[in-house]
Scaffold this active site. Structure first.
Site, PDB file in Angstrom:
ATOM      1  N   ASN A  24       5.813  34.229 -28.607  1.00 58.79           N
ATOM      2  CA  ASN A  24       5.609  34.378 -27.162  1.00 58.79           C
ATOM      3  C   ASN A  24       6.986  34.411 -26.499  1.00 58.79           C
ATOM      4  O   ASN A  24       7.645  33.379 -26.370  1.00 58.79           O
ATOM      5  CB  ASN A  24       4.786  33.189 -26.644  1.00 58.79           C
ATOM      6  CG  ASN A  24       4.655  33.198 -25.135  1.00 58.79           C
ATOM      7  OD1 ASN A  24       4.920  34.204 -24.480  1.00 58.79           O
ATOM      8  ND2 ASN A  24       4.253  32.059 -24.571  1.00 58.79           N
ATOM      9  N   LYS A  62       7.726  34.982 -23.466  1.00 60.98           N
ATOM     10  CA  LYS A  62       7.730  34.537 -22.058  1.00 60.98           C
ATOM     11  C   LYS A  62       8.535  35.533 -21.201  1.00 60.98           C
ATOM     12  O   LYS A  62       8.478  36.723 -21.449  1.00 60.98           O
ATOM     13  CB  LYS A  62       8.277  33.106 -21.944  1.00 60.98           C
ATOM     14  CG  LYS A  62       7.632  32.172 -22.973  1.00 60.98           C
ATOM     15  CD  LYS A  62       7.923  30.732 -22.730  1.00 60.98           C
ATOM     16  CE  LYS A  62       7.380  29.903 -23.892  1.00 60.98           C
ATOM     17  NZ  LYS A  62       7.309  28.505 -23.609  1.00 60.98           N
ATOM     18  N   HIS A  84      -2.329  30.244 -21.474  1.00 63.02           N
ATOM     19  CA  HIS A  84      -1.126  29.496 -21.853  1.00 63.02           C
ATOM     20  C   HIS A  84      -0.893  28.369 -20.838  1.00 63.02           C
ATOM     21  O   HIS A  84      -1.149  28.541 -19.641  1.00 63.02           O
ATOM     22  CB  HIS A  84       0.074  30.439 -21.902  1.00 63.02           C
ATOM     23  CG  HIS A  84       1.278  29.798 -22.523  1.00 63.02           C
ATOM     24  ND1 HIS A  84       2.123  28.981 -21.800  1.00 63.02           N
ATOM     25  CD2 HIS A  84       1.748  29.815 -23.788  1.00 63.02           C
ATOM     26  CE1 HIS A  84       3.076  28.540 -22.612  1.00 63.02           C
ATOM     27  NE2 HIS A  84       2.872  29.030 -23.819  1.00 63.02           N
ATOM     28  N   GLU A  98       1.659  27.311 -19.404  1.00 60.23           N
ATOM     29  CA  GLU A  98       2.515  27.652 -18.251  1.00 60.23           C
ATOM     30  C   GLU A  98       1.723  28.409 -17.188  1.00 60.23           C
ATOM     31  O   GLU A  98       1.975  28.273 -15.995  1.00 60.23           O
ATOM     32  CB  GLU A  98       3.741  28.462 -18.733  1.00 60.23           C
ATOM     33  CG  GLU A  98       4.730  27.553 -19.455  1.00 60.23           C
ATOM     34  CD  GLU A  98       5.584  28.244 -20.494  1.00 60.23           C
ATOM     35  OE1 GLU A  98       5.662  29.482 -20.504  1.00 60.23           O
ATOM     36  OE2 GLU A  98       6.170  27.521 -21.320  1.00 60.23           O
ATOM     37  N   GLU A 152      -1.924  24.006 -28.349  1.00 58.84           N
ATOM     38  CA  GLU A 152      -0.555  23.775 -27.897  1.00 58.84           C
ATOM     39  C   GLU A 152      -0.508  22.534 -27.011  1.00 58.84           C
ATOM     40  O   GLU A 152      -0.779  22.619 -25.799  1.00 58.84           O
ATOM     41  CB  GLU A 152      -0.056  24.981 -27.100  1.00 58.84           C
ATOM     42  CG  GLU A 152      -0.035  26.270 -27.895  1.00 58.84           C
ATOM     43  CD  GLU A 152       1.004  27.231 -27.329  1.00 58.84           C
ATOM     44  OE1 GLU A 152       1.922  27.584 -28.060  1.00 58.84           O
ATOM     45  OE2 GLU A 152       0.901  27.585 -26.150  1.00 58.84           O
ATOM     46  N   GLY A 206       8.377  23.693 -25.526  1.00 59.26           N
ATOM     47  CA  GLY A 206       9.725  23.850 -24.982  1.00 59.26           C
ATOM     48  C   GLY A 206      10.469  22.534 -24.814  1.00 59.26           C
ATOM     49  O   GLY A 206      11.503  22.484 -24.148  1.00 59.26           O
ATOM     50  N   SER A 237       7.297  23.721 -30.022  1.00 53.76           N
ATOM     51  CA  SER A 237       8.579  23.431 -30.669  1.00 53.76           C
ATOM     52  C   SER A 237       8.558  23.625 -32.186  1.00 53.76           C
ATOM     53  O   SER A 237       9.135  22.829 -32.935  1.00 53.76           O
ATOM     54  CB  SER A 237       9.058  22.024 -30.294  1.00 53.76           C
ATOM     55  OG  SER A 237       9.245  21.944 -28.886  1.00 53.76           O
TER      56      SER A 237
HETATM   57  C1  PEP Z   1       4.839  28.460 -26.328  1.00 51.76           C
HETATM   58  O1  PEP Z   1       5.353  28.816 -25.281  1.00 51.76           O
HETATM   59  O2  PEP Z   1       3.715  28.866 -26.618  1.00 51.76           O
HETATM   60  C2  PEP Z   1       5.584  27.558 -27.201  1.00 51.76           C
HETATM   61  C3  PEP Z   1       4.976  27.021 -28.208  1.00 51.76           C
HETATM   62  O3  PEP Z   1       6.914  27.339 -26.868  1.00 51.76           O
HETATM   63  P1  PEP Z   1       8.002  26.543 -27.760  1.00 51.76           P
HETATM   64  O4  PEP Z   1       7.877  27.045 -29.183  1.00 51.76           O
HETATM   65  O5  PEP Z   1       9.316  26.921 -27.156  1.00 51.76           O
HETATM   66  O6  PEP Z   1       7.690  25.109 -27.659  1.00 51.76           O
END
Ligand code: PEP
Length: 256
Positions: free
Chosen positions: A11, A13, A98, A100, A170, A176, A216
């Site tokens: 992803n 973003k 997601h 966000e 998630e 992040g 992460s």
């Molecule tokens: C995501 O945005 O779906 C995500 C898992 O981000 P990150 O790997 O940076 O934690």
């Protein structure tokens, strides 16, 4: 035994102009030749880079996803992008719900439900994201929240083929932040989601559905996470922006 084909999805973003998109995809293809043999590899660039991404992929093993869609197919909805538009440009998948989008753009379980419906109607594979916040985990509400997001997101939608449906667990506190769920925490959540899917959609559907972990993931923790029985791959944010890290996650996670 887990016979589900793993998926690793990046992803991106709000990162990567068209030039950066072209360069990153070329690096992934050049450095990671056999990645698509045992694993489905997906990248989700921003809308403006999708056409360029599809051209750069050039029929290679990488599939391209959109990061969101609107639930109506067309109309007076300034700023929105519809399922037919995403399909026509060549995407196979679309990320929906997601954290966000939920956190910053007012996405709700109801809008997620309408968007999953729009994806399926337009032959796009939804990557349906859900997960608890830190406050919810600390209040011991993780499973209640996941169950609500799963059941309301799916509602009474007919999903004809479990292979064309992906869930991404998630935990919001791991996205992040550099904090990863431990393999035990992630496996517990994935097993719960699969059990709930079996209740609502039947054992066969639940056993075929790929459930990805996101939060992460890096090359050095991918193996321990993706080895877990109910973890079928990863949704990768930050680490998908560097070819070596993205390739490292696929290699470590799938044992290529
Ligand atoms: C995501 O945005 O779906 C995500 C898992 O981000 P990150 O790997 O940076 O934690």
């Amino acid at each position: 035994m887990n016979k589900r084909k793993p998926i690793v999805a990046g992803n991106w973003k709000m990162h990567n102009t068209t030039v950066e998109t072209h360069n990153l995809i070329k690096q992934i293809i050049t450095k990671g030749k056999n990645l698509g043999e045992n694993c489905e590899v997906i990248i989700a660039p921003p809308f403006t880079s999708i056409a360029c991404a599809i051209e750069a992929v050039g029929g290679n093993y990488i599939q391209v996803a959109a990061q969101d869609l609107f639930w109506e197919d067309k109309g007076a909805f300034t700023g929105q992008i519809s399922g037919p538009m995403i399909k026509e440009i060549g995407c196979s998948h679309v990320i929906i719900g997601h954290s966000e989008r939920r956190q910053y753009f007012g996405e709700t379980d109801e809008s997620v439900n309408k968007k999953i419906d729009a994806a399926i109607r337009n032959n796009l594979i939804p990557i349906f994201c859900l997960g608890e916040t830190l406050a919810e985990r600390e209040a011991d509400r993780t499973f209640e929240v996941m169950k609500r997001q799963l059941t309301m997101g799916l509602g009474s939608l007919v999903i004809p083929n479990a292979l064309n449906f992906i869930v991404a667990y998630e935990p919001v506190w791991a996205i992040g932040t550099g904090k990863t769920a431990s393999p035990e925490q992630a496996q517990e959540a994935h097993a719960f989601l699969r059990k709930e899917l079996a209740v609502f959609r039947g054992e066969d559907f639940a056993n075929k559905t790929r459930i990805l972990y996101g939060g992460s993931v890096k090359p050095d923790n991918a193996k321990d996470l993706m080895e877990c029985a109910d973890i079928d791959g990863g949704l990768i944010g930050g680490a998908s922006l560097k070819a070596e890290d993205f390739i490292g996650i696929i290699e470590q996670g799938t044992g290529i």
